[in-house]
Motif scaffolding. Structure first.
Motif, mmCIF file in Angstrom:
data_model
loop_
_atom_site.group_PDB
_atom_site.id
_atom_site.type_symbol
_atom_site.label_atom_id
_atom_site.label_comp_id
_atom_site.label_asym_id
_atom_site.label_seq_id
_atom_site.Cartn_x
_atom_site.Cartn_y
_atom_site.Cartn_z
ATOM 1 N N LEU A 34 8.542 -5.515 17.260
ATOM 2 C CA LEU A 34 9.222 -6.507 18.084
ATOM 3 C C LEU A 34 10.666 -6.721 17.666
ATOM 4 N N TYR A 35 10.900 -6.662 16.358
ATOM 5 C CA TYR A 35 12.238 -6.998 15.855
ATOM 6 C C TYR A 35 12.410 -6.450 14.454
ATOM 7 N N SER A 36 13.629 -5.979 14.146
ATOM 8 C CA SER A 36 13.965 -5.547 12.792
ATOM 9 C C SER A 36 15.409 -5.909 12.511
ATOM 10 N N ASN A 37 15.611 -6.686 11.467
ATOM 11 C CA ASN A 37 16.960 -7.074 11.080
ATOM 12 C C ASN A 37 17.723 -5.857 10.565
ATOM 13 N N GLY A 38 19.011 -5.785 10.884
ATOM 14 C CA GLY A 38 19.816 -4.633 10.495
ATOM 15 C C GLY A 38 19.890 -4.395 9.002
ATOM 16 N N ASP A 39 19.739 -5.459 8.219
ATOM 17 C CA ASP A 39 19.815 -5.330 6.761
ATOM 18 C C ASP A 39 18.470 -4.951 6.130
ATOM 19 N N PHE A 40 17.433 -4.898 6.954
ATOM 20 C CA PHE A 40 16.102 -4.640 6.407
ATOM 21 C C PHE A 40 15.726 -3.172 6.566
ATOM 22 N N SER A 41 15.113 -2.632 5.531
ATOM 23 C CA SER A 41 14.550 -1.282 5.575
ATOM 24 C C SER A 41 13.227 -1.307 4.828
ATOM 25 N N PRO A 42 12.211 -0.599 5.331
ATOM 26 C CA PRO A 42 10.934 -0.532 4.605
ATOM 27 C C PRO A 42 11.099 -0.027 3.180
ATOM 28 N N LYS A 43 12.162 0.753 2.925
ATOM 29 C CA LYS A 43 12.406 1.242 1.567
ATOM 30 C C LYS A 43 12.645 0.090 0.606
ATOM 31 N N ASN A 44 13.159 -1.032 1.133
ATOM 32 C CA ASN A 44 13.392 -2.210 0.291
ATOM 33 C C ASN A 44 12.095 -2.728 -0.328
ATOM 34 N N LEU A 45 10.991 -2.567 0.404
ATOM 35 C CA LEU A 45 9.708 -3.093 -0.058
ATOM 36 C C LEU A 45 9.255 -2.400 -1.332
ATOM 37 N N ALA A 46 9.543 -1.115 -1.439
ATOM 38 C CA ALA A 46 9.122 -0.350 -2.623
ATOM 39 C C ALA A 46 9.996 -0.660 -3.831
ATOM 40 N N ARG A 47 11.162 -1.272 -3.613
ATOM 41 C CA ARG A 47 12.066 -1.589 -4.712
ATOM 42 C C ARG A 47 11.797 -2.971 -5.302
ATOM 43 N N ASP A 73 -4.531 -4.556 3.729
ATOM 44 C CA ASP A 73 -4.369 -4.214 2.310
ATOM 45 C C ASP A 73 -4.484 -2.701 2.112
ATOM 46 N N ARG A 74 -5.534 -2.137 2.707
ATOM 47 C CA ARG A 74 -5.808 -0.714 2.512
ATOM 48 C C ARG A 74 -4.684 0.157 3.078
ATOM 49 N N GLU A 75 -4.166 -0.202 4.262
ATOM 50 C CA GLU A 75 -3.097 0.594 4.863
ATOM 51 C C GLU A 75 -1.794 0.465 4.079
ATOM 52 N N LEU A 76 -1.496 -0.719 3.592
ATOM 53 C CA LEU A 76 -0.263 -0.920 2.823
ATOM 54 C C LEU A 76 -0.335 -0.249 1.451
ATOM 55 N N GLN A 77 -1.540 -0.183 0.888
ATOM 56 C CA GLN A 77 -1.710 0.496 -0.398
ATOM 57 C C GLN A 77 -1.415 1.989 -0.295
ATOM 58 N N LYS A 78 -1.513 2.539 0.910
ATOM 59 C CA LYS A 78 -1.172 3.949 1.115
ATOM 60 C C LYS A 78 0.345 4.162 1.113
ATOM 61 N N LYS A 79 1.101 3.093 1.352
ATOM 62 C CA LYS A 79 2.545 3.204 1.515
ATOM 63 C C LYS A 79 3.346 2.694 0.312
ATOM 64 N N LEU A 80 2.760 1.761 -0.428
ATOM 65 C CA LEU A 80 3.497 1.109 -1.511
ATOM 66 C C LEU A 80 2.783 1.271 -2.842
ATOM 67 N N PRO A 82 1.317 0.082 -6.503
ATOM 68 C CA PRO A 82 0.680 -1.183 -6.895
ATOM 69 C C PRO A 82 1.672 -2.223 -7.413
ATOM 70 N N SER A 83 2.737 -1.774 -8.072
ATOM 71 C CA SER A 83 3.719 -2.707 -8.622
ATOM 72 C C SER A 83 4.537 -3.405 -7.544
ATOM 73 N N SER A 84 4.492 -2.874 -6.305
ATOM 74 C CA SER A 84 5.285 -3.441 -5.212
ATOM 75 C C SER A 84 4.451 -4.186 -4.189
ATOM 76 N N LEU A 85 3.156 -4.330 -4.442
ATOM 77 C CA LEU A 85 2.280 -4.937 -3.446
ATOM 78 C C LEU A 85 1.381 -5.991 -4.071
ATOM 79 N N PHE A 86 1.420 -7.177 -3.496
ATOM 80 C CA PHE A 86 0.545 -8.290 -3.861
ATOM 81 C C PHE A 86 -0.427 -8.437 -2.693
ATOM 82 N N THR A 87 -1.634 -7.906 -2.820
ATOM 83 C CA THR A 87 -2.580 -7.838 -1.705
ATOM 84 C C THR A 87 -3.141 -9.211 -1.340
ATOM 85 N N GLN A 198 -3.549 0.221 11.240
ATOM 86 C CA GLN A 198 -2.828 1.473 11.044
ATOM 87 C C GLN A 198 -1.575 1.528 11.919
ATOM 88 N N GLY A 199 -1.724 1.039 13.155
ATOM 89 C CA GLY A 199 -0.594 1.049 14.076
ATOM 90 C C GLY A 199 0.542 0.160 13.620
#
Length: 207
Positions: A34-47, A73-80, A82-87, A198-199
Motif C-alpha cells: 500500500l505504501y513505502s516511505n522513500g527512506d525505508f528499505s527492507p535492507k534496513n531491517l537486517a541492519r 514469524d516463519r516467513e520473516l525468519q526466512k528473510k532475517l 535471528p539477531s534482527s528479528l523479535f518474533t 507469504q504474499g
C-alpha cells in the motif's frame, strides 16, 4: 452406440471428472503493497531489529490470529537473521512478564487498523521498551467464506521509532478452494493464511 447413448456416456464421463477428489488446489495470492516511505528499505531491517507484535484478530477468531502470527514469524525468519528479528512468540513472553509493556500493548492494540493512526505514542513506547527500531503491527480484516472460497485478508504496517512515523504498509491476502470444481470446497484457513503471509512478506522484500 446410438447418439443418445454416446451423449449419456460423455455426460457421465464429465460428471466423473468433476467429482474426482484429487482436483488440484487453487489458492490465489492477492497481496499488495500500500505504501513505502522513500527512506525505508527492507535492507534496513537486517541492519537493526524488527519486532513483530501479535496479530490483532479483528473480525477473525483469536485462534486464527494466533495461527497467522506463527505463519508471519516463519516467513520473516526466512528473510532475517535471528539477531534482527523479535518474533511474536518472543513478544508474547515479554508481555507475560513485563506489566509496563503489557499496559503499552493494551493502549496500542485497539488502534492497529488501516483506518487508525491513533495510539502511536504507545507504539513508540512499546518499541523502545523492547529495544527495537522497527515494529510490525498486523490486524486481520476478515477471514470468511465467500463464493465457495476461503478468503483471508490482513493489514500490516511498520513503524520506525527513529523517524517517528509509519514507513511501510501492506495487505496480505489469500483466496482459494480445496476443490475448485463442483462441489466446490473452500480451502482450510491455515492454507489460505499461509499464502497471505507469504504474499505480504514477499511484497515487503520486493518479490
Amino acid at each position: 452406440m446410438t447418439r443418445n447413448s454416446r451423449l449419456i456416456h460423455h455426460l457421465l464421463l464429465l460428471g466423473g471428472l468433476l467429482l474426482l477428489p484429487g482436483c488440484q488446489d487453487s489458492i490465489n495470492n492477492l497481496s499488495t503493497e500500500l505504501y513505502s516511505n522513500g527512506d525505508f528499505s527492507p535492507k534496513n531491517l537486517a541492519r537493526t531489529t524488527l519486532a513483530v507484535t501479535p496479530v490483532v484478530h479483528g473480525d477473525a477468531s483469536k485462534a486464527e490470529a494466533r495461527a497467522l502470527s506463527g505463519l508471519l514469524d516463519r516467513e520473516l525468519q526466512k528473510k532475517l537473521p535471528p539477531s534482527s528479528l523479535f518474533t511474536t512468540r518472543q513478544v508474547r513472553l515479554r508481555l507475560a512478564s513485563d506489566p509496563v509493556l503489557a499496559a503499552e500493548w493494551k493502549a496500542m492494540a485497539p488502534h492497529i487498523s488501516v483506518h487508525s493512526i491513533k495510539g502511536m505514542e504507545a507504539t513508540e513506547a512499546f518499541a523502545r521498551r523492547l529495544g527495537v527500531r522497527y515494529l510490525l503491527e498486523s490486524q486481520i480484516q476478515y477471514a470468511e467464506v465467500g463464493g465457495g472460497a476461503e478468503q483471508v485478508r490482513f493489514f500490516s504496517r511498520i513503524y520506525d521509532i527513529k523517524l517517528h512515523r509509519i514507513v511501510w504498509e501492506g495487505i496480505g491476502e489469500g483466496r482459494g478452494y480445496e476443490r475448485l470444481f463442483f462441489p466446490t470446497t473452500p480451502a482450510p484457513f491455515l492454507t489460505v493464511a499461509q499464502t497471505a503471509a507469504q504474499g505480504l512478506v514477499g511484497r515487503l522484500f520486493g518479490h
